[in-house]
Design a protein around this motif. Structure first.
Motif, short mmCIF file in Angstrom:
data_model
loop_
_atom_site.label_atom_id
_atom_site.label_comp_id
_atom_site.label_asym_id
_atom_site.label_seq_id
_atom_site.Cartn_x
_atom_site.Cartn_y
_atom_site.Cartn_z
N PHE A 62 55.96 22.50 7.09
CA PHE A 62 54.78 23.25 7.52
C PHE A 62 55.11 24.08 8.76
N PHE A 112 57.51 27.01 7.95
CA PHE A 112 56.85 28.13 7.28
C PHE A 112 55.88 28.84 8.22
N ALA A 113 55.03 28.04 8.88
CA ALA A 113 54.02 28.65 9.74
C ALA A 113 54.69 29.45 10.85
N GLY A 114 55.81 28.90 11.37
CA GLY A 114 56.47 29.57 12.46
C GLY A 114 57.23 30.81 12.02
N GLY A 118 50.43 30.10 8.48
CA GLY A 118 51.38 30.95 9.19
C GLY A 118 50.69 32.17 9.76
N LEU A 152 48.68 31.24 12.82
CA LEU A 152 49.51 31.08 14.01
C LEU A 152 49.95 32.43 14.57
#
Lengths: 519, 631
Positions: free
Chosen positions: A406, A409-411, B172, B175
């Protein structure tokens, strides 16, 4: 203190080799005891540690003794948020592998000594802060693993071991070339000094070549596509404990090298070529998962999922090097944190899966999924454990794998949106392949080997089915030793997946430092 | 306050996990644990709805583990907990196999639903969201010996997970666009990230809600036990897809495009899945298609900004559909069939369950004054485009037709040969059915101004239906029912493709599953047949060249293993001008050590180690080049 932790297993290994009268069981007990002591020591060090930002500053348990003063190489060890999680994971995995191997009856004394030697070398890799020291530990771990596979593996072990040895050794030599390049440029092998004053900042061409040599070496070890072909045969033919250690610990030396050496010491080059790492990462994710999907051999399948999982790590680390227009520093740090967490997570979960593959092999003497089926009948506990491991590996929330992926991917979506979106497809493919494997091995009617394992009514006497060769479930299903080896690994992956703060508090400062260094 | 919310989520999680870990030894007490925990959850859920607690624990950077009960959750939470308890009570006697796993996973599922409903950020939401999918997989494949059931669970899990990828993308985007994972912050995201987040959330929600084009997984999910369908495929999991859209309605509105897209997806699903339901002869398949269609109204409401109306419809539908699934399950157990053509006489033979079924189907048909009549009109009143309204009305007519089909087919007398034995369900099962039937009949009260007004003021103002609209829709329902009564099996010819769920699964198999499988096989062959041999060949070539070079250069190297080592070290010393003593020593030690160990291992490769040194020579030559370059 750290040196004691690093060399204690080596000492124990020497003692084991020096005392030939020691019975096998006792020798294996030494392995388990030493690994447990190591885990306890490292946990104590973690609790007492005074860690700063890491990498360039605020390391703890540092020790620096001149080794080859002529070239500015010293025995320099220490821990920070990058190394301590991997040190802990290493000790834990060796402990589990030791418990699993307690029943080993093929030259147990040598087996135990070899694994203790490997434990020392693995801890040494993660603890070292000097490139030459790192290299020595790195190479000796390959030698150790070579003998584990060649000496205790299955039928095709000799060939697989040699291929593993040559391939990874060759890779390490490419890495050595890069180390020499760094030395020539900076006059030191010290990682902390090199990270504080990155050499080659003004020589982009040279930096590019050094990064290339370093990356080839690390990519072979990680392994990423296309340098991964040594991995499946090595895993297929290694003994269960060897596979667990190979996947959980030795592969991490490659990814750890990227985050510890390549990124902080060659930040300029890393930024310049970050997209290459992103692409290699995404290709590894998709290629590894797709090839795993097509496997009939359970162990080969798990081996290819390692290629896939290490691809996530590279995606996260590569994304951290891509500077987009906006202020995405937070997102990039999240990606690095996820990559670090993935190393720990993959270590715990894949070690458990490989040990479980060993459980299966001991019962059916085959990894061929086509020959099993309905195995949940005779082996319900095994089925449950494997299902938990499979779901943990496919990234189901609650386990560490989910948080790692997670965050990756999010980063990385902020800086490399297309690559991240492609990478996310990887978790669908891993879900597909693990569910297919679960279904083939455990569900449906009993397969050929399942019947042999479970014992089914085969002889009809006077119209009545007589159960022949029926073994009580307890003896067929996972035994307490195997349970004690596997369950703690999965439990730890669950606990850290639900309460990740202790681990993340350790990783995050160092991940931020790495992100800042490549900014 | 926060302890209440933590307990609400933890109680079913802990109880469910405990059941699963302890295993078959507690087969007898599993039901008691299930019902007991379900009751506790209901009490806590009601308390939470009144007290509106929040809870928060540190998790990952940018997103705590954060739960909160707001106005929306306060309505949905008790409703889901009530349906869950009814299903648990019914299952205490109604489920006879795999009881530990059934109750264990059902409780785990309930915990996931509680967290889904109350999650305030994307990490927490995703955690529970995917856990729902995993427990659904386990529950559908409960009878693991039957391949079709495990297969159904796998299809359901993979399709919903494919849609779930949207949530990862949305996280994502959150963020990147807001610096955190908070749902509330999404409408303020920068530029394109807002659109990405909206798109991701819409895909994930449509997948879970079994909307087009994902609907077919719900058909495969019918392989699971009926009580599982009663909870997962009516009140909770599928409904959570609609719920998510209701929750992020401000984001849909802020994006500009997502609202209409979602509204049309819901309206089209209501019509298309209505046709699919009408074409079914299997009662569970009919109910499944109807679930997708009814969720279409919830989705339509979310897309149109009528959050209060969507919430009402979600809650009322939960009672109606779980009731119908439970009755279908009871008949399946008693009569061994779920084929509507064979269920004639079933209604008269099961007095209580039969009357409950009548109430459920009439409510589903939207007949006044039952619940879905009111809530559906609330939804349609909030729709602001004529096309959407027409599609919605068509969907409503189809609801009445397929509900009528189910009702009038089971109302037919039994085939003379097979006189149905009268079935007396155990008291707890009857009790659960009656409670749900009361809900199915009476939840239209949600539309009364006394209830609806506060709800609208909390969830967002939207127009309420006028008397004309209510009358028209009531007439449509009654007329469609009359038509269904005349020709229950097929009021009008429905295309064959509807019977096969629009061939969606075949389409996905053709376009996705098979190509991916072929690609995987191809890549595996490439890996074994091309890449691996290529690497081996390359290695052999390098070794040959290096060995040749080493041999030719007799000034430095004469022959054999040891001298190659020495030679490379000399070479390195001369050119790089530094001491490789450490490595040299280490390599020597390794050589010695490996020799003795190798001999011991009685392996044949001792003679081959020289290849490594040959390669070492070649690589160190490379090192020299690099050093010259760096200098």
């Amino acid at each position: 203190m750290l040196s004691v932790v690093v060399f204690l297993p080596l000492l124990a290994a020497l003692v084991l080799l020096a005392v030939p009268v020691l019975p096998g069981r006792a020798a294996l007990a030494v392995w388990v005891t030493v690994a447990a002591v190591e885990l306890a020591l490292l946990t104590g060090m973690w609790l007492a540690a005074d860690l700063g930002a890491g990498v360039t500053d605020g390391l703890d348990y540092e020790q620096r003794v001149p080794w080859i003063p002529g070239v500015g190489s010293s025995y320099h060890v220490g821990v920070d948020g990058l190394s301590l999680p991997l040190l802990l994971m290493t000790a834990g995995v060796f402990l589990a592998a030791g418990i699993y191997s307690l029943a080993e009856d093929k030259r147990p004394r040598e087996y135990s000594a070899l694994f203790l030697f490997l434990l020392s070398m693995s801890l040494g890799v993660f603890a070292s802060l000097d490139l030459l020291v790192f290299f020595v530990f790195f190479d000796l771990s390959i030698v150790g693993m070579y003998f584990v596979i060649a000496g205790w593996g299955h039928a095709g072990a000799a060939r697989a071991a040699l291929q593993f040895f040559l391939y990874t050794f060759l890779g390490s030599l490419a890495m050595l070339v890069a180390f020499l390049g760094l030395y020539v440029a900076a006059g030191t092998f010290d990682m902390v000094e090199l990270a504080r004053n990155p050499p080659l900042e003004s020589k982009p061409v040279a930096a590019g070549f050094v990064l290339l040599a370093l990356s080839i070496g690390l990519a072979v070890k990680t392994p990423t596509v296309p340098f991964h072909t040594w991995l499946p045969p090595a895993h297929t033919d290694a003994p269960a404990a060897g596979s667990a250690v190979l996947a959980a610990v030795l592969l991490k030396m490659g990814t750890y090298g990227f985050v510890r050496i390549a990124m902080p010491i060659l930040p300029e080059a890393w930024r310049r070529y970050a997209l290459v790492f992103v692409v290699v990462g995404v290709v590894s994710i998709l290629y590894g998962a797709l090839v795993a999907l097509a496997q009939d051999d359970l162990k080969r399948m798990i081996a290819y999922t390692s290629v896939n999982h290490m691809g996530y790590v590279l995606l996260g680390l590569g994304a951290a090097g891509v500077l987009s227009g906006g202020d995405a520093e937070q997102a990039r740090a999240v990606a690095v944190t996820g990559a670090m967490m993935q190393m720990v997570s993959h270590g715990l979960i894949t070690a458990a899966l490989f040990l479980l593959a060993g459980v299966l092999y001991e019962r059916g003497h085959s990894y061929d999924m086509r020959r099993y089926g309905g195995l949940a009948g005779p082996m319900p506990r095994f089925a449950a454990l494997f299902a938990v491991g499979a779901f943990a590996s496919l990234g189901i929330p609650g386990f560490t794998g989910f948080l790692a992926e997670f965050q990756i991917f999010a980063g990385s979506l902020a800086t490399v949106p297309v690559a991240a979106a492609l990478g996310i497809v990887g978790i669908l493919l891993t879900a597909a392949l693990f569910l297919a494997a679960l279904q083939r091995v455990f569900a449906g009617p009993a397969g050929e080997l399942t019947e042999r394992i479970g014992g089914v009514p085969t002889v009809r006497a006077g119209g009545k089915a007589v159960k022949t060769g029926l073994r009580p479930k307890l003896r067929v299903d996972v035994n307490p030793r195997e349970l004690a080896a596997v369950a703690p690994l999965l439990l730890l992956a669950l606990v850290l997946g639900l309460v990740p703060r202790p681990l993340l508090d350790l990783i995050e400062p160092a991940a931020r430092t790495v992100t800042e260094l490549v900014s | 306050m926060s302890a209440l919310l933590v307990a609400l989520a933890a109680a079913p999680a802990v109880a469910g996990t405990a059941l699963l870990v302890v295993g078959r030894r507690v087969e007898r007490s599993a039901a008691a644990v299930g019902v007991g925990t379900g009751s506790v959850v209901l009490i806590l859920a009601v308390a939470a709805a009144l007290l509106r607690p929040s809870a928060r624990a540190p998790f990952v950077a940018g997103g705590d583990l954060a739960l909160s009960v707001d106005a929306l959750a306060a309505v949905v939470l008790p409703a889901v907990a009530a349906v869950a308890l009814a299903v648990l009570v019914f299952s205490a006697t109604g489920v006879r196999q795999h009881r530990v796993r059934f109750f264990g996973f059902l409780l785990l599922f309930e915990a996931a639903v509680v967290v889904t409903v109350t999650a305030t950020n994307l990490v927490t939401l995703l955690l529970a969201w995917e856990l729902m999918g995993a427990t659904s997989y386990a529950l559908i494949g409960l009878s693991w010996r039957e391949p079709a059931r495990v297969d159904g669970g796998r299809t359901a899990f993979l399709v919903t997970r494919a849609a779930d990828l949207g949530l990862y993308v949305a996280a994502g985007a959150a963020l990147a666009g807001t610096g955190s994972f908070e749902l509330a912050g999404l409408p303020m995201a920068d530029g394109v990230w807002l659109d990405v987040a909206a798109a991701g959330l819409v895909v994930a929600a449509l997948g879970k809600a079994a909307q087009l084009p994902f609907s077919f997984w719900l058909s495969r999910a019918m392989e699971g036990p009926s009580p599982v369908s009663a909870l997962l495929h009516s009140a909770a999991m599928v409904a959570m897809g609609g719920y998510l859209l209701l929750r992020v309605e401000p984001l849909l509105a802020a994006s500009g495009w997502a609202g209409p897209v979602v509204a049309w997806a819901g309206a089209l699903t209501a019509v298309a899945m209505g046709l699919v339901a009408l074409a079914q002869t299997d009662l569970k398949q009919l109910l499944a298609a109807s679930t997708a269609a009814q969720l279409g109204f919830v989705v339509l409401a979310a897309g149109s900004g009528a959050v209060a109306a969507g919430t009402m419809h979600l809650v009322a539908h939960a009672a109606v559909k779980s009731l119908l699934f439970l009755v279908a399950g009871a008949w399946l157990t008693a009569y061994g069939t779920k084929d509507l053509r064979e269920l004639g006489g079933a209604l008269r033979a099961t007095p209580v369950a039969g009357w409950c079924f009548v109430v459920g189907t009439l409510a589903l048909a939207g007949l006044p004054p039952l619940s879905l009549w009111v809530t559906k009109d609330e939804v349609l009143a909030g729709v602001d485009s004529t096309g959407l309204a027409a599609a919605g009305l068509l969907g409503a007519a189809l609801s009445a037709l397929y509900a009528g089909k189910a009702l009038f087919l089971v109302l037919r007398p039994a085939p003379t040969a097979a006189q149905r034995p009268v079935l007396r369900l155990p008291l707890p099962e009857r009790g659960a059915l009656v409670v749900l039937a009361v809900g199915a009949a009476g939840l239209g009260a949600l539309g009364l101004p006394a209830v609806a007004e506060p709800l609208r003021s909390a969830l967002g103002e939207a127009p309420s239906p006028g008397p004309v609209e209510l009358a028209v829709s009531g007439l449509v329902a009654a007329g469609s029912l009359a038509l269904a009564r005349r020709r229950p099996l097929a009021p009008f010819p429905v295309p064959q493709i509807a019977q096969r769920w629009l061939d969606l699964e075949a389409l996905v198999a053709l376009l996705v599953v098979r190509p991916v499988g072929r690609l995987a096989t191809l890549l595996a062959r490439f890996d074994d047949g091309v890449l691996d041999p290529a690497v081996r060949g390359l290695a052999r070539g390098v070794v040959r060249t290096a060995t040749g070079l080493a041999r030719a250069d007799s000034g430095v190297v004469d022959s054999g293993v040891r001298t190659t080592t020495v030679g490379t070290v000399i070479l390195a010393r001369r050119t790089a001008r530094f001491d490789l003593g450490g490595i040299d020593g280490a390599v020597r030690a390794v050589t010695a050590g490996s020799r003795s160990l190798g001999r011991f291992a009685r392996r044949p490769q001792t003679g081959q180690l020289h290849t490594y040194y040959a390669q070492a020579a070649a690589l160190l030559a490379g090192a020299v080049l690099l050093l010259l370059l760096v200098r």
